[in-house]
Design an enzyme around this catalytic site. Structure first.
Site, mmCIF file in Angstrom:
data_model
loop_
_atom_site.group_PDB
_atom_site.id
_atom_site.type_symbol
_atom_site.label_atom_id
_atom_site.label_comp_id
_atom_site.label_asym_id
_atom_site.label_seq_id
_atom_site.Cartn_x
_atom_site.Cartn_y
_atom_site.Cartn_z
ATOM 1 N N HIS A 33 -7.097 -6.741 0.185
ATOM 2 C CA HIS A 33 -6.070 -5.693 0.134
ATOM 3 C C HIS A 33 -4.917 -5.927 1.101
ATOM 4 C CE1 HIS A 33 -4.248 -1.842 -0.477
ATOM 5 N NE2 HIS A 33 -4.583 -1.371 0.715
ATOM 6 N N TYR A 73 -2.141 11.907 2.015
ATOM 7 C CA TYR A 73 -2.985 11.879 0.820
ATOM 8 C C TYR A 73 -3.022 13.232 0.107
ATOM 9 C CZ TYR A 73 -4.416 7.101 1.549
ATOM 10 O OH TYR A 73 -4.401 5.737 1.664
ATOM 11 N N ASP A 100 0.836 -1.184 0.000
ATOM 12 C CA ASP A 100 0.000 0.000 0.000
ATOM 13 C C ASP A 100 0.888 1.258 0.000
ATOM 14 O OD1 ASP A 100 -2.965 0.951 0.436
ATOM 15 O OD2 ASP A 100 -1.851 1.955 2.042
ATOM 16 N N ARG A 101 0.737 2.155 0.963
ATOM 17 C CA ARG A 101 1.557 3.378 0.974
ATOM 18 C C ARG A 101 3.039 3.034 1.020
ATOM 19 N NH1 ARG A 101 -1.997 6.582 -0.959
ATOM 20 N NH2 ARG A 101 -0.983 8.484 -0.210
#
Length: 319
Positions: A292, A231, A125-126
């Protein structure tokens, strides 16, 4: 200078994880970088492997895979700046304090602190986006990269579909001007983290109680603000950097492994290998039967692929 270990797959230690354990056997250190103070778990033996977590998680998202990997690698598992027990510096007017470049710089300095000039990195993810930026910014230091359940940021933001936009609503909601998203998200932090982690068709059962308690402990107003800054940086300075690199046809020089969940928003709405091929000429990857959070739902499959890839083997999908 480290080099990937070249071993046969038959020498891969079997996957094992003791239920109820959370980062047992790893020591902790707080590393001061030029822009933050980073909480780091470190342990194991062998070539250095940097593991970078995603949102809204911490380094403990690797707790199921770490004990087995630590038999063959020295694992360095930080909390990204703004997350977990790492510091939460000001993002600045353009939010660049939370860009993937800033996070990558933190982790390059963390690796220098521990004496590792060259190393391998895996991210989810990030954290995978930080690894992507590190591979471009530090090509002389990064030996191999593995990314879990993402397509590159430029591709994601220039190929927005209705389906992905609905599932990835938080990309655009959390990027709104402060303090609008912060006020709404901090109204009920426990509800927020449960909702955020409860992915469609997967549920919360994949998370161990110990890990879930840790994620909830770290879900604070300060972390929520930092994540929003993350974000905001993504749709601003990060996209600008990636667009410049895309137009310049910059590529990742090292081998890249991409794994994604067949039941994740990434797997449902993108063609990950096609998206990555623009950036990574030395590319391999496949989907795994997860949502995810592959390292928490099917740690055994991720361990096998990571061990093979980071040991210098050519990994293959499980039957």
């Amino acid at each position: 200078m480290s080099q990937p270990v070249t071993q046969t797959k038959s020498s891969r230690p079997p996957f094992s994880w003791e239920k109820g354990q959370l980062m047992e056997g790893f020591r902790y250190e707080r590393v001061k970088t030029s822009g933050a103070e980073i909480n780091v778990a470190i342990g194991g033996e062998g070539p250095p492997l940097l593991l970078l977590h995603g949102n809204p998680l911490t380094h403990v998202s690797w707790h199921k895979i770490a004990p087995a990997l630590a038999k063959s690698f020295t694992l360095i598992m930080p909390d990204l700046r703004g997350y977990g027990d790492s510091s939460k510096p000001d993002g600045g007017e353009d939010h660049s304090g939370y860009s993937f470049r800033s996070m990558g710089q933190d982790n390059a300095e963390v690796m220098t602190h521990f004496g590792f000039d060259r190393f391998q990195v895996a991210g989810h993810d990030r954290g995978a986006r930080v690894a992507f930026r590190m591979a471009l910014d530090f090509p002389d230091r990064i030996e191999r990269v593995a990314a879990l359940d993402i397509v590159p940021t430029h591709h994601a933001l220039t190929n927005v579909t209705l389906g992905w936009g609905i599932e990835a609503y938080h990309w655009f909601f959390m990027a709104q001007k402060a303090p609008f998203p912060e006020k709404l998200l901090t109204a009920d932090l426990s509800y927020y983290i449960d909702y955020k982690l409860n992915k469609k068709g997967v549920g919360l059962e994949i998370f161990s109680p110990e890990a879930m308690a840790e994620y909830k402990r770290c879900t604070t107003p300060e972390q929520i603000h930092a994540v929003c800054e993350d974000y905001r940086a993504t749709v601003g300075v990060d996209l600008a950097m990636d667009t410049a690199d895309y137009n310049a046809k910059r590529m990742i020089a090292c081998p890249v492994l991409v794994l994604w969940g067949s039941n994740s928003h990434c797997g449902r709405h993108f063609k990950p290998l096609e998206a990555w091929s623009t950036w990574a000429p030395d590319l391999r990857g496949w989907d795994v039967p997860t949502g995810h959070y592959p390292a928490e739902q099917r740690a055994d499959l991720i361990y096998d692929a990571f061990w093979d890839f980071f040991s210098g083997q050519e990994p293959v999908a499980a039957a």
